[in-house]
Design an enzyme around this catalytic site. Structure first.
Site, mmCIF file in Angstrom:
data_model
loop_
_atom_site.group_PDB
_atom_site.id
_atom_site.type_symbol
_atom_site.label_atom_id
_atom_site.label_comp_id
_atom_site.label_asym_id
_atom_site.label_seq_id
_atom_site.Cartn_x
_atom_site.Cartn_y
_atom_site.Cartn_z
ATOM 1 N N ASN A 7 0.852 -1.186 0.000
ATOM 2 C CA ASN A 7 0.000 0.000 0.000
ATOM 3 C C ASN A 7 0.893 1.243 0.000
ATOM 4 O OD1 ASN A 7 -1.422 2.247 1.020
ATOM 5 N ND2 ASN A 7 -3.062 0.903 1.728
ATOM 6 N N ASP A 9 -0.013 4.474 -0.128
ATOM 7 C CA ASP A 9 -0.647 5.741 0.280
ATOM 8 C C ASP A 9 0.318 6.667 1.015
ATOM 9 O OD1 ASP A 9 -2.976 4.659 -0.671
ATOM 10 O OD2 ASP A 9 -3.839 4.263 1.302
ATOM 11 N N HIS A 10 1.161 6.087 1.860
ATOM 12 C CA HIS A 10 1.998 6.951 2.701
ATOM 13 C C HIS A 10 3.107 7.644 1.924
ATOM 14 C CE1 HIS A 10 -0.335 5.976 6.054
ATOM 15 N NE2 HIS A 10 0.016 4.707 6.092
ATOM 16 N N HIS A 52 -5.376 3.899 -1.980
ATOM 17 C CA HIS A 52 -6.707 4.244 -1.480
ATOM 18 C C HIS A 52 -7.026 5.670 -1.900
ATOM 19 C CE1 HIS A 52 -9.456 4.495 2.379
ATOM 20 N NE2 HIS A 52 -10.091 4.815 1.283
ATOM 21 N N ARG A 54 -9.201 8.389 -1.237
ATOM 22 C CA ARG A 54 -10.194 8.786 -0.224
ATOM 23 C C ARG A 54 -11.029 9.940 -0.749
ATOM 24 N NH1 ARG A 54 -8.484 6.844 5.235
ATOM 25 N NH2 ARG A 54 -10.282 8.037 5.903
ATOM 26 N N ARG A 58 -6.828 13.065 0.678
ATOM 27 C CA ARG A 58 -5.794 13.571 1.594
ATOM 28 C C ARG A 58 -4.389 13.082 1.237
ATOM 29 N NH1 ARG A 58 -7.033 10.174 7.043
ATOM 30 N NH2 ARG A 58 -9.039 11.172 6.807
ATOM 31 N N HIS A 59 -4.288 11.941 0.563
ATOM 32 C CA HIS A 59 -2.951 11.507 0.149
ATOM 33 C C HIS A 59 -2.929 11.198 -1.361
ATOM 34 C CE1 HIS A 59 -4.921 7.780 1.246
ATOM 35 N NE2 HIS A 59 -4.578 7.808 2.524
ATOM 36 N N GLU A 79 -8.301 0.606 -3.168
ATOM 37 C CA GLU A 79 -9.055 0.638 -1.906
ATOM 38 C C GLU A 79 -10.036 1.781 -2.016
ATOM 39 O OE1 GLU A 79 -7.660 1.226 2.239
ATOM 40 O OE2 GLU A 79 -6.181 -0.225 1.584
ATOM 41 N N THR A 109 -6.145 6.538 9.700
ATOM 42 C CA THR A 109 -6.127 5.513 8.660
ATOM 43 C C THR A 109 -7.409 4.699 8.843
ATOM 44 O OG1 THR A 109 -4.904 3.617 7.771
ATOM 45 C CG2 THR A 109 -4.761 3.963 10.141
ATOM 46 N N THR A 110 -7.670 3.742 7.945
ATOM 47 C CA THR A 110 -8.892 2.948 8.079
ATOM 48 C C THR A 110 -8.902 2.291 9.451
ATOM 49 O OG1 THR A 110 -8.580 2.468 5.748
ATOM 50 C CG2 THR A 110 -10.300 1.243 6.874
ATOM 51 N N GLU A 160 -10.719 -9.424 3.045
ATOM 52 C CA GLU A 160 -9.452 -9.022 3.660
ATOM 53 C C GLU A 160 -9.746 -8.861 5.145
ATOM 54 O OE1 GLU A 160 -7.208 -5.672 2.027
ATOM 55 O OE2 GLU A 160 -6.284 -5.384 3.994
ATOM 56 N N HIS A 207 -3.547 -4.724 7.692
ATOM 57 C CA HIS A 207 -3.613 -3.626 8.656
ATOM 58 C C HIS A 207 -2.669 -3.849 9.839
ATOM 59 C CE1 HIS A 207 -5.638 0.176 9.426
ATOM 60 N NE2 HIS A 207 -5.274 -0.040 10.672
ATOM 61 N N ALA A 208 -1.763 -2.909 9.978
ATOM 62 C CA ALA A 208 -0.813 -2.848 11.100
ATOM 63 C C ALA A 208 0.148 -4.035 11.164
ATOM 64 C CB ALA A 208 -1.549 -2.670 12.431
ATOM 65 N N GLY A 229 1.261 -1.469 4.401
ATOM 66 C CA GLY A 229 1.632 -0.128 3.964
ATOM 67 C C GLY A 229 2.622 0.561 4.873
ATOM 68 N N HIS A 230 2.141 0.974 6.027
ATOM 69 C CA HIS A 230 2.921 1.878 6.882
ATOM 70 C C HIS A 230 4.316 1.355 7.211
ATOM 71 C CE1 HIS A 230 3.455 5.073 9.846
ATOM 72 N NE2 HIS A 230 4.088 4.148 10.536
HETATM 73 N N1 PXP Z 1 -5.568 -2.974 4.210
HETATM 74 C C1 PXP Z 1 -6.516 -2.006 4.288
HETATM 75 C C2 PXP Z 1 -7.887 -2.349 3.843
HETATM 76 C C3 PXP Z 1 -6.193 -0.715 4.754
HETATM 77 O O1 PXP Z 1 -7.142 0.225 4.815
HETATM 78 C C4 PXP Z 1 -4.861 -0.438 5.111
HETATM 79 C C5 PXP Z 1 -4.499 0.933 5.572
HETATM 80 O O2 PXP Z 1 -4.550 1.824 4.526
HETATM 81 C C6 PXP Z 1 -3.914 -1.459 4.992
HETATM 82 C C7 PXP Z 1 -4.301 -2.725 4.569
HETATM 83 C C8 PXP Z 1 -2.476 -1.242 5.328
HETATM 84 O O3 PXP Z 1 -2.382 -0.964 6.671
HETATM 85 P P1 PXP Z 1 -0.975 -0.500 7.255
HETATM 86 O O4 PXP Z 1 -0.652 0.826 6.643
HETATM 87 O O5 PXP Z 1 -1.239 -0.421 8.723
HETATM 88 O O6 PXP Z 1 0.023 -1.558 6.887
#
Ligand code: PXP
Length: 257
Positions: A7, A9-10, A52, A54, A58-59, A79, A109-110, A160, A207-208, A229-230
């Site tokens: 991901n 986005d960042h 994503h 949005r 924002r990004h 996304e 974030t989501t 997911e 996520h995370a 992502g992050h």
């Molecule tokens: N999956 C989804 C559906 C998300 O919304 C996000 C955050 O944008 C991620 C995965 C990635 O999460 P992270 O940035 O915490 O790795």
């Protein structure tokens, strides 16, 4: 071997910190460029690129999505919130996969998963539209059998499963799988894996997830894609995105499956 979805986005978040002037969050001008990021991620072994778009831009901005769709060589996963605007975009660009997420203006974030069970008819209609455009539909949901059932009824191809609570408890317990809190969250992911597979859908996670907590999740039976992502973009500050992806890919591949 499970697949790595990166991901980006960042990368856009960093760009927008400086270059967000203009309508819709600006024109996508400035560095770091997300198209370059996607290219580096693919060289590092990314099997899928996720962005994503949005509502508040924002990004990632519209230009990014258009260019990514033209230039990404692996799977492109959009996304998106379940709005007509986004569904129309996904169909027009024929993205490979659309992951439906809840979207809150105040969130960083989501946060939670999508509540498919609250309104299955609405999702059924949206998923049917995506299928007409040859777009695979994925639901970002909590590890909850009620939501998995609802996703199946709505026609989603993939779930997911939200790994945020697992990641929180991993951190709180120092990764102690004998601790009841972490054991419970990991068991919930394991049950979700089975419930999704039993209903004939693809099992993805995200996520995370980070370099420390990812391996047990990558080792869950039947896991298809890990969406991260992050932690990858953060690691890229020190070693570059190509290497950050390669390191994550190695961890995912070292699960012995
Ligand atoms: N999956 C989804 C559906 C998300 O919304 C996000 C955050 O944008 C991620 C995965 C990635 O999460 P992270 O940035 O915490 O790795």
């Amino acid at each position: 071997m499970p697949l790595l979805g990166v991901n980006i986005d960042h990368v856009a978040t960093v760009r927008q910190a400086r270059y967000r002037q203009g309508p819709g969050g600006g024109l996508g001008y400035g560095e770091p460029d997300v198209v370059h990021a996607a290219f580096e991620a693919q060289l590092g072994g990314a099997d899928c690129i996720t962005a994503h778009l949005r509502e508040d831009r924002r990004h990632v901005v519209d230009r990014d999505i258009e260019l990514l769709r033209q230039t990404v060589s692996v799977k492109f996963n959009l996304e998106m919130a379940g709005t007509d605007e986004m569904a129309t975009l996904a169909r027009r660009l024929r993205v490979h996969q659309a992951t439906l997420v809840p979207e809150g203006r105040a969130e960083v974030t989501t946060e939670g998963g999508l509540d498919v069970a609250a309104n299955p008819e609405r999702w059924k209609w949206l998923v049917a539209g995506l299928h007409e455009g040859h777009v695979t539909a994925s639901a970002f949901i909590d590890p909850d059998e009620r939501q998995i059932d609802a996703a199946k009824r709505a026609g989603f191809d993939a779930c997911e499963i939200h790994t945020g609570r697992y990641a929180n408890h991993f951190h709180k317990t120092g990764g102690d799988f004998h601790h009841p809190d972490l054991a419970k969250e990991f068991a919930a992911l394991r049950s979700a894996a089975k419930a999704v597979a039993d209903r004939g859908m693809r099992f993805n996670v995200g996520h995370a997830l980070n370099y420390v907590n990812v391996a047990p999740v990558a080792g869950l039976p039947g896991v298809g894609e890990l969406h991260i992502g992050h932690s990858i973009v953060a690691r890229a500050v020190f070693v570059g995105l190509r290497q950050a992806c390669a390191e994550m890919k190695a961890l995912i591949g070292a699960t012995g499956r």
